[in-house]
Design a protein around this motif. Structure first.
Motif, short mmCIF file in Angstrom:
data_model
loop_
_atom_site.label_atom_id
_atom_site.label_comp_id
_atom_site.label_asym_id
_atom_site.label_seq_id
_atom_site.Cartn_x
_atom_site.Cartn_y
_atom_site.Cartn_z
N THR A 30 47.09 34.10 53.81
CA THR A 30 45.73 34.63 53.76
C THR A 30 45.67 35.99 53.08
O THR A 30 45.36 37.00 53.69
CB THR A 30 45.14 34.72 55.18
OG1 THR A 30 45.43 33.55 55.91
CG2 THR A 30 43.63 34.91 55.11
N ILE A 32 44.72 37.84 49.12
CA ILE A 32 44.27 37.79 47.74
C ILE A 32 45.14 38.74 46.93
O ILE A 32 45.33 39.89 47.34
CB ILE A 32 42.78 38.17 47.60
CG1 ILE A 32 41.91 37.21 48.41
CG2 ILE A 32 42.37 38.20 46.14
CD1 ILE A 32 41.95 35.77 47.93
N ASP A 51 44.26 33.65 45.06
CA ASP A 51 44.94 33.56 46.34
C ASP A 51 46.36 33.07 46.10
O ASP A 51 46.75 32.77 44.98
CB ASP A 51 44.17 32.69 47.33
CG ASP A 51 44.10 31.22 46.95
OD1 ASP A 51 43.15 30.56 47.40
OD2 ASP A 51 44.97 30.73 46.20
N GLY A 56 40.69 30.28 44.00
CA GLY A 56 39.80 31.44 43.98
C GLY A 56 40.02 32.37 42.80
O GLY A 56 39.73 33.57 42.87
N VAL A 101 40.36 35.75 52.37
CA VAL A 101 40.30 34.52 51.58
C VAL A 101 39.34 34.64 50.41
O VAL A 101 39.19 33.71 49.62
CB VAL A 101 39.90 33.32 52.46
CG1 VAL A 101 40.95 33.08 53.53
CG2 VAL A 101 38.53 33.55 53.09
N THR A 102 38.70 35.77 50.28
CA THR A 102 37.71 35.95 49.22
C THR A 102 38.22 36.94 48.19
O THR A 102 38.57 38.07 48.51
CB THR A 102 36.38 36.48 49.80
OG1 THR A 102 35.94 35.59 50.83
CG2 THR A 102 35.32 36.57 48.72
N SER A 103 38.23 36.49 46.94
CA SER A 103 38.64 37.39 45.87
C SER A 103 37.61 38.50 45.70
O SER A 103 36.43 38.32 45.97
CB SER A 103 38.79 36.63 44.56
OG SER A 103 39.87 35.71 44.62
N SER A 104 38.07 39.63 45.25
CA SER A 104 37.18 40.77 45.05
C SER A 104 37.58 41.52 43.79
O SER A 104 38.77 41.57 43.45
CB SER A 104 37.26 41.71 46.25
OG SER A 104 36.56 42.91 45.98
#
Length: 123
Positions: A30, A32, A51, A56, A101-104
């Motif tokens: 978990t 990125i 990820d 993602g 879990v979210t790309s930024s």
């Protein structure tokens, strides 16, 4: 957590380089992983994120498809393949990691940073 970037150096315009980032201490999947760069006197710019499983993935629009991010989960490695290099790609390149879990694309959302590797592109 430790991130160790390598692979920078001198390249000719139009050439290619592949950067590597060895990650340790990132327990579980978990996370990125991302690449940023910072040119002298400029802000740190987002390049690409993924990820651990290659999902993602997204890129800065300014790259126009020249860079490719990839991961090797088994080896805890992240790569940035850079093609058709331009003098304006000259910068210190950083790998970074954030839990989630979210790309930024925002640097402040990444808690872990490597030491950076210099890329210089000559015309």
């Amino acid at each position: 957590v430790q991130l160790q970037a390598s692979g920078g150096g001198l390249a000719q315009a139009g050439g290619s380089l592949t950067l590597s980032c060895a990650a340790s201490g990132l327990t579980g999947d978990t996370y990125i992983l991302a690449w940023f760069r910072q040119a002298p006197g400029k802000e740190r710019d987002f390049l690409a994120a993924s990820d651990w499983n290659g999902g993602g993935i997204f890129y800065a629009e300014s790259l126009a498809g020249r860079f490719v991010i990839s991961t090797d989960n088994a080896k805890n490695m992240v790569y940035l393949q850079m093609n058709n290099l331009k003098p304006e790609d000259t910068a210190v390149y950083y790998c970074a990691a954030r839990y989630g879990v979210t790309s930024s694309m925002w640097a402040y959302e990444y808690a872990y940073w490597g030491q950076g590797t210099q890329v210089t592109v000559s015309s």
